[in-house]
Design a protein around this motif. Structure first.
Motif, PDB file in Angstrom:
ATOM      1  N   ALA A 220     -31.082 -38.002  -2.167  1.00  0.00           N
ATOM      2  CA  ALA A 220     -30.307 -36.760  -2.134  1.00  0.00           C
ATOM      3  C   ALA A 220     -28.898 -37.012  -2.674  1.00  0.00           C
ATOM      4  O   ALA A 220     -28.083 -37.674  -2.035  1.00  0.00           O
ATOM      5  CB  ALA A 220     -30.234 -36.223  -0.709  1.00  0.00           C
ATOM      6  N   TRP A 221     -28.625 -36.494  -3.861  1.00  0.00           N
ATOM      7  CA  TRP A 221     -27.307 -36.680  -4.487  1.00  0.00           C
ATOM      8  C   TRP A 221     -26.369 -35.593  -3.966  1.00  0.00           C
ATOM      9  O   TRP A 221     -26.561 -34.407  -4.266  1.00  0.00           O
ATOM     10  CB  TRP A 221     -27.431 -36.620  -6.002  1.00  0.00           C
ATOM     11  CG  TRP A 221     -28.067 -37.832  -6.615  1.00  0.00           C
ATOM     12  CD1 TRP A 221     -29.211 -38.457  -6.186  1.00  0.00           C
ATOM     13  CD2 TRP A 221     -27.600 -38.567  -7.757  1.00  0.00           C
ATOM     14  NE1 TRP A 221     -29.488 -39.530  -6.998  1.00  0.00           N
ATOM     15  CE2 TRP A 221     -28.530 -39.627  -7.967  1.00  0.00           C
ATOM     16  CE3 TRP A 221     -26.504 -38.439  -8.620  1.00  0.00           C
ATOM     17  CZ2 TRP A 221     -28.379 -40.542  -9.010  1.00  0.00           C
ATOM     18  CZ3 TRP A 221     -26.366 -39.349  -9.663  1.00  0.00           C
ATOM     19  CH2 TRP A 221     -27.290 -40.391  -9.842  1.00  0.00           C
ATOM     20  N   LEU A 222     -25.336 -36.014  -3.247  1.00  0.00           N
ATOM     21  CA  LEU A 222     -24.433 -35.078  -2.558  1.00  0.00           C
ATOM     22  C   LEU A 222     -22.975 -35.505  -2.689  1.00  0.00           C
ATOM     23  O   LEU A 222     -22.712 -36.689  -2.854  1.00  0.00           O
ATOM     24  CB  LEU A 222     -24.820 -35.037  -1.069  1.00  0.00           C
ATOM     25  CG  LEU A 222     -26.229 -34.488  -0.768  1.00  0.00           C
ATOM     26  CD1 LEU A 222     -26.630 -34.766   0.666  1.00  0.00           C
ATOM     27  CD2 LEU A 222     -26.279 -32.994  -1.066  1.00  0.00           C
ATOM     28  N   SER A 224     -22.586 -32.568  -4.457  1.00  0.00           N
ATOM     29  CA  SER A 224     -22.663 -31.524  -5.486  1.00  0.00           C
ATOM     30  C   SER A 224     -24.058 -31.346  -6.096  1.00  0.00           C
ATOM     31  O   SER A 224     -24.623 -30.259  -6.081  1.00  0.00           O
ATOM     32  CB  SER A 224     -21.616 -31.844  -6.560  1.00  0.00           C
ATOM     33  OG  SER A 224     -21.834 -31.130  -7.717  1.00  0.00           O
ATOM     34  N   THR A 225     -24.655 -32.417  -6.625  1.00  0.00           N
ATOM     35  CA  THR A 225     -25.862 -32.298  -7.449  1.00  0.00           C
ATOM     36  C   THR A 225     -26.996 -31.540  -6.756  1.00  0.00           C
ATOM     37  O   THR A 225     -27.627 -30.674  -7.348  1.00  0.00           O
ATOM     38  CB  THR A 225     -26.370 -33.699  -7.863  1.00  0.00           C
ATOM     39  OG1 THR A 225     -25.293 -34.423  -8.419  1.00  0.00           O
ATOM     40  CG2 THR A 225     -27.495 -33.609  -8.870  1.00  0.00           C
ATOM     41  N   HIS A 226     -27.264 -31.873  -5.514  1.00  0.00           N
ATOM     42  CA  HIS A 226     -28.387 -31.259  -4.790  1.00  0.00           C
ATOM     43  C   HIS A 226     -27.929 -30.297  -3.703  1.00  0.00           C
ATOM     44  O   HIS A 226     -28.651 -30.040  -2.742  1.00  0.00           O
ATOM     45  CB  HIS A 226     -29.298 -32.348  -4.209  1.00  0.00           C
ATOM     46  CG  HIS A 226     -29.971 -33.162  -5.269  1.00  0.00           C
ATOM     47  ND1 HIS A 226     -30.301 -34.492  -5.123  1.00  0.00           N
ATOM     48  CD2 HIS A 226     -30.365 -32.823  -6.535  1.00  0.00           C
ATOM     49  CE1 HIS A 226     -30.868 -34.935  -6.243  1.00  0.00           C
ATOM     50  NE2 HIS A 226     -30.901 -33.950  -7.112  1.00  0.00           N
ATOM     51  N   LYS A 248     -22.198 -40.687 -10.687  1.00  0.00           N
ATOM     52  CA  LYS A 248     -21.480 -39.777 -11.562  1.00  0.00           C
ATOM     53  C   LYS A 248     -22.469 -39.035 -12.457  1.00  0.00           C
ATOM     54  O   LYS A 248     -23.460 -39.616 -12.890  1.00  0.00           O
ATOM     55  CB  LYS A 248     -20.498 -40.579 -12.421  1.00  0.00           C
ATOM     56  CG  LYS A 248     -19.628 -39.756 -13.347  1.00  0.00           C
ATOM     57  CD  LYS A 248     -18.631 -40.697 -14.032  1.00  0.00           C
ATOM     58  CE  LYS A 248     -17.944 -40.047 -15.221  1.00  0.00           C
ATOM     59  NZ  LYS A 248     -16.980 -39.010 -14.880  1.00  0.00           N
ATOM     60  N   ASN A 249     -22.206 -37.778 -12.726  1.00  0.00           N
ATOM     61  CA  ASN A 249     -22.999 -36.970 -13.660  1.00  0.00           C
ATOM     62  C   ASN A 249     -22.089 -36.446 -14.771  1.00  0.00           C
ATOM     63  O   ASN A 249     -20.894 -36.247 -14.534  1.00  0.00           O
ATOM     64  CB  ASN A 249     -23.577 -35.728 -12.968  1.00  0.00           C
ATOM     65  CG  ASN A 249     -24.656 -36.057 -11.959  1.00  0.00           C
ATOM     66  OD1 ASN A 249     -25.151 -37.177 -11.913  1.00  0.00           O
ATOM     67  ND2 ASN A 249     -25.006 -35.083 -11.150  1.00  0.00           N
ATOM     68  N   GLY A 250     -22.664 -36.152 -15.921  1.00  0.00           N
ATOM     69  CA  GLY A 250     -21.854 -35.537 -16.966  1.00  0.00           C
ATOM     70  C   GLY A 250     -22.610 -35.361 -18.262  1.00  0.00           C
ATOM     71  O   GLY A 250     -23.825 -35.559 -18.333  1.00  0.00           O
TER      72      GLY A 250
HETATM   73  N1  PBE Z   1     -30.157 -37.114 -11.579  1.00  0.00           N
HETATM   74  C1  PBE Z   1     -30.515 -38.449 -11.101  1.00  0.00           C
HETATM   75  C2  PBE Z   1     -30.675 -36.247 -10.522  1.00  0.00           C
HETATM   76  C3  PBE Z   1     -30.402 -36.945  -9.284  1.00  0.00           C
HETATM   77  C4  PBE Z   1     -30.733 -38.338  -9.646  1.00  0.00           C
HETATM   78  C5  PBE Z   1     -28.689 -37.071 -11.696  1.00  0.00           C
HETATM   79  C6  PBE Z   1     -30.808 -36.895 -12.840  1.00  0.00           C
HETATM   80  C7  PBE Z   1     -30.372 -34.747 -10.594  1.00  0.00           C
HETATM   81  O1  PBE Z   1     -29.663 -34.312 -11.494  1.00  0.00           O
HETATM   82  O2  PBE Z   1     -30.873 -33.969  -9.767  1.00  0.00           O
END
Ligand code: PBE
Length: 266
Positions: A220-222, A224-226, A248-250
């Motif tokens: 569970a990415w938190l 923000s992501t999930h 990190k996401n981007g």
């Molecule tokens: N991800 C990797 C996922 C969580 C793990 C960043 C691609 C997502 O975007 O839900």
């Protein structure tokens, strides 16, 4: 490179991943936040995205992908995150472990191990690199466990051994979660549990813990992501907190692409 060229060269296409991934929602929001109405976000899979990246990289062609860390792609290719001044992709995040209600009573040892499971980006990347180099995920997990007995001792400290109770872990086929789920699954197995690992989509991953058809997940990415999934299910699950900090996401491009910010896509 003239920044405006990047759109024409990539046909105004950002290479995305599975439609349900949190990073896809963030990327869709980025198109709005940065006024990139002429861009589209291509849906696909994490594996297909990496294949496109490899192909473009070999030809030194421009490409824009949805990217996240930890990921082995950052050690295999020279890549950079595009700056995100609007913070549409959130900041640094954590990956949390989530268990079903009642697991603590039904399998206290497994619950304790899941609760104590925690590692760092470099650890996870070691496993991911082994897998990327061709090792079977279960084997890579075993090797990492053999090499890091000190960590395993911390995770299993005080946990009673199981008697073959079944533990069902659910995960999505992201490289990060393939690595973590295989490691945790193997540790549970070595401690007397009968582990099955089920690959599912993101929504069902949360839903199955909430309805008790699965026991736990480490994905569970938190915050923000999930967030949407978390808010939907949080009252029906047990949140065991972060097992890894600093993800990190981007939007990501190869270093040779001469732009620095999401704003430069305009
Ligand atoms: N991800 C990797 C996922 C969580 C793990 C960043 C691609 C997502 O975007 O839900």
């Amino acid at each position: 490179e003239n920044p405006s060229d990047i759109g024409a060269q990539t046909e105004y296409k950002i290479i995305g991943i599975e439609p349900g991934a949190g990073i896809m929602t963030q990327a869709r929001n980025a198109l709005k936040d940065y006024g990139l109405e002429n861009w589209q976000l291509a849906e696909g899979s994490s594996a297909a995205m990496v294949a496109e990246l490899k192909k473009a990289y070999d030809q030194k062609e421009p490409i824009v992908i949805t990217g996240w860390s930890p990921h082995w792609m950052f050690s295999s290719f020279d890549l950079k995150y595009l700056e995100d001044p609007n913070k549409t992709f959130g900041g640094a995040e954590n990956i949390n472990t989530i268990a079903r209600k009642g697991l603590e009573q039904d399998a206290p040892g497994a619950y304790k191990i899941l609760d104590q499971f925690s590692w760092e980006t470099a650890d996870m990347e070691e496993v991911m690199v082994l897998i990327e180099e061709g090792m079977d995920p279960a084997e890579a997990a075993e090797k990492w466990i053999d090499d890091h007995q000190d960590k395993i001792a911390e995770w299993t400290n005080g946990a009673q051994t199981g008697n073959g109770e079944p533990i069902k872990l659910v995960y999505v086929a992201w490289d990060t979660e393939i690595a973590s789920t295989n490691v945790v699954g193997k540790v549970l197995e070595q401690n007397g549990y009968n582990v099955t690992m089920s690959q599912v989509e993101v929504g069902p991953m949360f839903a199955s813990i909430a309805n008790g058809s699965a026991d736990a997940m480490v994905a569970a990415w938190l915050p923000s992501t999930h967030l949407e999934y978390y808010n939907t299910y949080k009252d029906h699950v047990v949140d065991l907190g972060p097992n890894l900090q600093g993800t990190k996401n981007g939007l990501v491009v190869p270093e040779y692409v001469d732009i620095d910010s999401i704003e430069d896509l305009k």
